[in-house]
Design a protein around this motif. Structure first.
Motif, PDB file in Angstrom:
ATOM      1  N   ARG A   1       0.810  -1.099   0.115  1.00 18.73           N
ATOM      2  CA  ARG A   1      -0.122   0.021   0.014  1.00 18.73           C
ATOM      3  C   ARG A   1       0.963   1.232  -0.002  1.00 18.73           C
ATOM      4  N   VAL A   2       0.516   2.137  -0.824  1.00 16.08           N
ATOM      5  CA  VAL A   2       1.134   3.502  -0.909  1.00 16.08           C
ATOM      6  C   VAL A   2       0.145   4.632  -0.311  1.00 16.08           C
TER       7      VAL A   2
ATOM      8  N   GLY B   1      -0.628  -8.785  -4.413  1.00 11.76           N
ATOM      9  CA  GLY B   1       0.371  -9.669  -5.264  1.00 11.76           C
ATOM     10  C   GLY B   1      -0.386 -11.065  -5.473  1.00 11.76           C
ATOM     11  N   ALA B   2      -0.929 -11.524  -4.495  1.00  7.73           N
ATOM     12  CA  ALA B   2      -1.660 -12.992  -4.641  1.00  7.73           C
ATOM     13  C   ALA B   2      -2.950 -12.854  -5.353  1.00  7.73           C
ATOM     14  N   ALA B   3      -3.594 -11.791  -5.395  1.00  9.11           N
ATOM     15  CA  ALA B   3      -4.703 -11.621  -6.265  1.00  9.11           C
ATOM     16  C   ALA B   3      -4.500 -11.078  -7.615  1.00  9.11           C
ATOM     17  N   GLY B   4      -3.160 -10.622  -7.834  1.00  7.13           N
ATOM     18  CA  GLY B   4      -2.916  -9.818  -8.845  1.00  7.13           C
ATOM     19  C   GLY B   4      -3.676  -8.695  -9.161  1.00  7.13           C
ATOM     20  N   ARG B   5      -4.062  -7.596  -8.255  1.00  7.34           N
ATOM     21  CA  ARG B   5      -4.543  -6.440  -8.282  1.00  7.34           C
ATOM     22  C   ARG B   5      -4.048  -5.519  -7.681  1.00  7.34           C
TER      23      ARG B   5
ATOM     24  N   ALA C   1      -8.524   4.027 -10.526  1.00  9.30           N
ATOM     25  CA  ALA C   1      -8.152   3.365 -11.517  1.00  9.30           C
ATOM     26  C   ALA C   1      -7.915   2.044 -10.940  1.00  9.30           C
ATOM     27  N   GLU C   2      -8.270   1.096 -11.696  1.00  9.99           N
ATOM     28  CA  GLU C   2      -7.905  -0.425 -10.953  1.00  9.99           C
ATOM     29  C   GLU C   2      -7.497  -1.207 -12.247  1.00  9.99           C
ATOM     30  N   ALA C   3      -6.753  -2.264 -11.772  1.00 13.94           N
ATOM     31  CA  ALA C   3      -5.884  -3.205 -12.761  1.00 13.94           C
ATOM     32  C   ALA C   3      -6.010  -4.402 -11.924  1.00 13.94           C
ATOM     33  N   ALA C   4      -6.147  -5.684 -12.727  1.00 17.59           N
ATOM     34  CA  ALA C   4      -5.857  -6.927 -12.220  1.00 17.59           C
ATOM     35  C   ALA C   4      -5.624  -7.882 -13.293  1.00 17.59           C
ATOM     36  N   ALA C   5      -4.999  -8.972 -12.895  1.00 19.87           N
ATOM     37  CA  ALA C   5      -4.291  -9.730 -13.761  1.00 19.87           C
ATOM     38  C   ALA C   5      -5.733 -10.797 -14.121  1.00 19.87           C
TER      39      ALA C   5
ATOM     40  N   ALA D   1      -8.637  -3.815 -16.440  1.00 17.87           N
ATOM     41  CA  ALA D   1      -8.292  -2.471 -15.740  1.00 17.87           C
ATOM     42  C   ALA D   1      -9.624  -1.675 -15.908  1.00 17.87           C
ATOM     43  N   GLU D   2      -9.626  -0.735 -15.073  1.00 21.10           N
ATOM     44  CA  GLU D   2     -10.943   0.230 -15.427  1.00 21.10           C
ATOM     45  C   GLU D   2     -10.197   1.595 -14.817  1.00 21.10           C
TER      46      GLU D   2
END
Length: 787
Positions: free
Chosen positions: A229-230, A261-265, A284-288, A292-293
């Motif tokens: 988290r930042v 990292g575990a969820a790739g999100r 913004a949101e990105a996931a493996a 992305a949105e």
């Protein structure tokens, strides 16, 4: 940029692990200098690369176990040159001893100075860090026993000074350098927030960009090292170089980041992107894998300030209200190779746009969507843009416009379909495509339907005292052709107009076909209904040479020419139903040149009409009265001459029309004539031969009855707008008198000859009588002798 940072991160991680291994090994051996060779050998055995430790290794034991190094170099991968892959000028790490007894590892501030890291990708795509990032190896425990309990790790902070990282990709032909890099962190504890501050210079080649990057925030890494988290991310970039203003451009990014990292999100909340004149806020949101949105809305948009900051010349004058304030909104979603933009909103002054679209496959590049521009005033927008609004005949035009269309396209072109455009009271529907975007210019394809348009409303107003335009100027105006634009034009399409008014002429069911390419332009075949009849035409223009060449074939069929002239010129000089056929060719870029060079033929027939401005019968009566010295009779009826048919043909050469077979007939007159029309000079010269074949009722009928059957010359000459008419009746009457005298002489000669013939006949009869009397007496005497 993201790929470069990831690669740099991998290399830094490897370097830190190696450095920690070295320091750990030194800390475990009480005399580090005695084991320098063994350390170098161990690293080479593990990595396959030579490690060289220059200078001495210093060690402190209490209360900190501290290790300091001089210059340390790690060799580059084979095939990448003799220079080092990485080097450190100085480094220091300190570990508190007493907490080790409690299974706690407390590390003081780790300091690294003079880091030099050289990352390379060769022309075949091989990197010089791939062997280090392979993972696994001897560092893992070889035994199968239970793992020792993990130490509780705490680091007082990390400090990196004067670092330089170079990345060069020879295959892609670009590079990135981070110079003067400084990194500072607060205490490092698993699960605790860590203040981080990074400052570095940036150089990018071959783009020729330079800049300075500063990043700050509180970073939290969970104990499993899976979550990050930042909070309070604050990124500031100042960039300068090619394509940017001399003063450079400032970019800011703020927000909170969360990575799982575990969820790739990855999620960014409270995101703000800032440029001079622009502030975007959203999330913004990105996931493996590849999801992305992004949702962004402008909190501030000052187009003039933004353009100036980016070094882009404003398309509008300084101070234009259109560039003072705007709005921007975006929602975009990525799902694999599919990109959806359900919302794109923009506003610039009074112009507001809404759009949505989809790119089904990013690799293919095709897209589809819809765009809508809300009603706005073009007149107001032009004024706000600093463009002088042209004065129009109707000051209410350009009052409202709106657009709604679907679109689709790819890198090669774009098509607007289901197009619905409104300008004032005119509505346009259909399709418009731009093809071959890689060409200059691209090609236009269109199929448009217009319900009704009055072009005269958009033309400059005509001054009240200005005379109606001549036919030439009304038809072609005065503007020269844009030759360069026409030579480059590539177009093919059709326009259909339900009702059209242009230059006063009204028409319906108008169909115009346009094809242009390689310097050839064709307007046709075209058709329209007008004034109870039909128009058909085909016009071609060749602009490949220095001077444009025109060819035209046009016909009017059963057209009410009086109504046409009334609308076009404001007066009905000619009435009737017209049949006209023209075949013309001309050369020139302006109306004057066209009229001087026009060649061709013309045929015309006008039925059941009249010519205004001249009463031929009245002209003849007036001419006879003047000739005989009588008062000119008062005009009877209007100044017009009616006809049942007026016809002829013409040949045009170099702008001079020659007509040798003009003919007209009416119950009163028969007319034949010939003459010329000077098209450039707008003058005519005709000689008509008028024969009276009927009589008129009233006082003037007797005058004309006396001239019945005579051919009376009528000269017409002068400008189109006001020609003069002259009847050459004296010649006719002189000819008539001469003919009468000749007839009397002929009659006298005939009477004389008749009298001579009669006298000769009487003489012959008398001679025969004498001869008969003599013969009879002679016979009587002979009979007496015989007795």
């Amino acid at each position: 940029m993201r790929v470069w940072l990831r690669r740099i991160g991998i290399a830094l991680g490897v370097l830190v692990v190696l450095f920690a291994a070295v320091l750990g090994y030194v800390a475990a051996t009480f005399d580090p200098d005695d084991y320098r060779d063994e350390i170098e050998a161990a690293v080479e055995a593990r990595t396959g690369r030579a490690l060289r430790i220059g200078g001495g290794l210093e060690l402190e034991l209490f209360p900190w176990l501290a290790v300091r190094t001089g210059r340390v170099e790690l060799a580059d991968a084979p095939g990448f040159g003799a220079g080092p892959f990485a080097a450190i000028e100085r480094a220091e790490v300190r570990v508190r001893l007493l907490p080790l007894l409690r299974r706690e590892l407390e590390v003081g501030r780790v300091r690294v100075e003079g880091l030099r890291l050289h990352l390379r990708v060769d022309g075949e795509g091989r990197s010089n860090w791939a062997d280090l990032a392979g993972g696994g190896g001897a560092a893992e425990g070889a035994g199968g026993g239970e793992a020792a309990p993990a130490l509780a790790l705490a680091v007082a902070g990390l400090e990196v000074r004067d670092a330089r990282i170079e990345y060069v990709d020879e295959q892609a032909g670009h590079g990135l350098t981070l110079g003067g890099l400084e990194l500072e962190t607060g205490p490092l504890r698993p699960g605790a927030a860590v203040p981080v501050r990074l400052r570095t210079g940036i150089e990018a080649e071959p783009a020729g960009l330079q800049g300075r990057l500063e990043v700050g925030g509180e970073v939290t890494v969970d104990e499993a090292l899976q979550g990050l988290r930042v909070r309070g991310l604050d990124l500031r970039l100042h960039a300068a170089g090619a394509g940017l203003p001399d003063a450079g451009v400032d970019l800011g990014v703020r927000g909170d980041l969360a990575a799982d990292g575990a969820a790739g999100r990855l999620v960014a909340e409270g995101l703000e992107l800032e440029l001079p004149g622009l502030l975007l806020a959203g999330r913004a949101e990105a996931a493996a894998p590849a999801r992305a949105e992004v949702v962004l809305d402008s909190r501030r948009l000052a187009p003039a300030e933004l353009l100036a900051a980016l070094g882009i010349a404003a398309p509008l004058p300084a101070g234009s209200p259109l560039l003072a304030q705007g709005e921007l909104g975006l929602t975009a979603r990525l799902e694999g190779a599919r990109l959806e933009v359900p919302r794109l909103a923009a506003a610039l002054g009074p112009v507001r746009m809404q759009a949505r679209g989809t790119v089904p496959d990013l690799a293919a590049g095709a897209f589809e969507g819809r765009v809508e521009i809300a009603p706005f005033s073009p007149r107001a927008v032009l004024g706000a843009a600093g463009v002088e609004v042209p004065e129009t005949a109707d000051p209410a035009v350009l009052g409202e416009a709106a657009l709604r269309t679907a679109l689709r396209g790819d890198a090669a072109g774009i098509e607007l379909h289901e197009l619905a455009l409104r300008l004032d009271q005119t509505r346009v529907q259909g399709r418009l495509a731009v093809e071959g975007l890689a060409r200059t210019p691209p090609a236009l394809r269109f199929d448009l339907e217009v319900d009704a348009v009055d072009l005269d409303r958009y033309l400059p107003p005509q001054a009240a005292e200005t005379a109606p335009p001549s036919p030439g100027t009304a038809a072609v105006g005065t503007a020269a052709l844009p030759l360069e634009m026409l030579r480059a034009l590539q177009a093919d399409g059709r326009v259909r107009i339900g009702r059209l008014k242009a230059f006063g002429i009204r028409s319906e069911a108008v169909s115009i076909r346009i094809a242009a390419g390689d310097g050839l332009l064709r307007l046709g075949p075209n058709a329209a209904l007008l004034y109870g009849g039909r128009y058909a035409g085909d016009v071609q223009l060749d602009v490949r040479g220095d001077a444009p060449v025109w060819q035209a074939r046009e016909t009017l069929t059963d057209v009410d020419v009086g109504a046409l002239l009334r609308d076009a010129m404001g007066e009905e000089r000619l009435q009737g139903r017209a049949e006209v056929a023209l075949a013309l060719a001309a050369e020139g870029a302006d109306p004057v040149g066209l009229r001087r060079t026009v060649d061709g033929t013309a045929r015309f027939v006008f039925r059941d009409g009249l010519v205004r401005g001249v009463n031929i019968a009245q002209l003849i009566r007036e001419a006879r009265a003047r000739l005989e010295g009588r008062p000119v009779p008062k005009a009877e009826g209007p100044a017009e001459t009616d006809f049942t048919e007026l016809a002829g043909s013409a040949v045009i050469r170099d702008g001079i029309l020659r007509n040798d077979d003009l003919r007209a007939r009416s119950p009163l007159l028969r007319v034949a004539g010939a003459g010329t029309v000077d098209l450039p000079g707008e003058r005519l010269d005709y000689l008509l031969r008028v024969k009276l074949v009927g009589t008129l009722e009233g006082q003037g009928g007797a005058d004309l009855a006396a001239l019945k059957g005579l051919e009376i010359p009528l000269r017409i000459r002068g400008p189109w707008a006001g020609p003069s008419f002259s009847v050459e009746l004296d010649k006719v009457l002189a000819g008539k008198a001469k003919a009468r005298l000749e007839a009397e002489e002929a009659k006298a000669r005939a009477r004389l000859e008749a009298e001579k013939a009669e006298a000769r006949q009487r003489l012959e009869e008398k001679k025969r009588a004498v001869e008969e009397e003599t013969r009879r007496k002679l016979e009587d005497k002979l009979k007496g002798l015989l007795r």
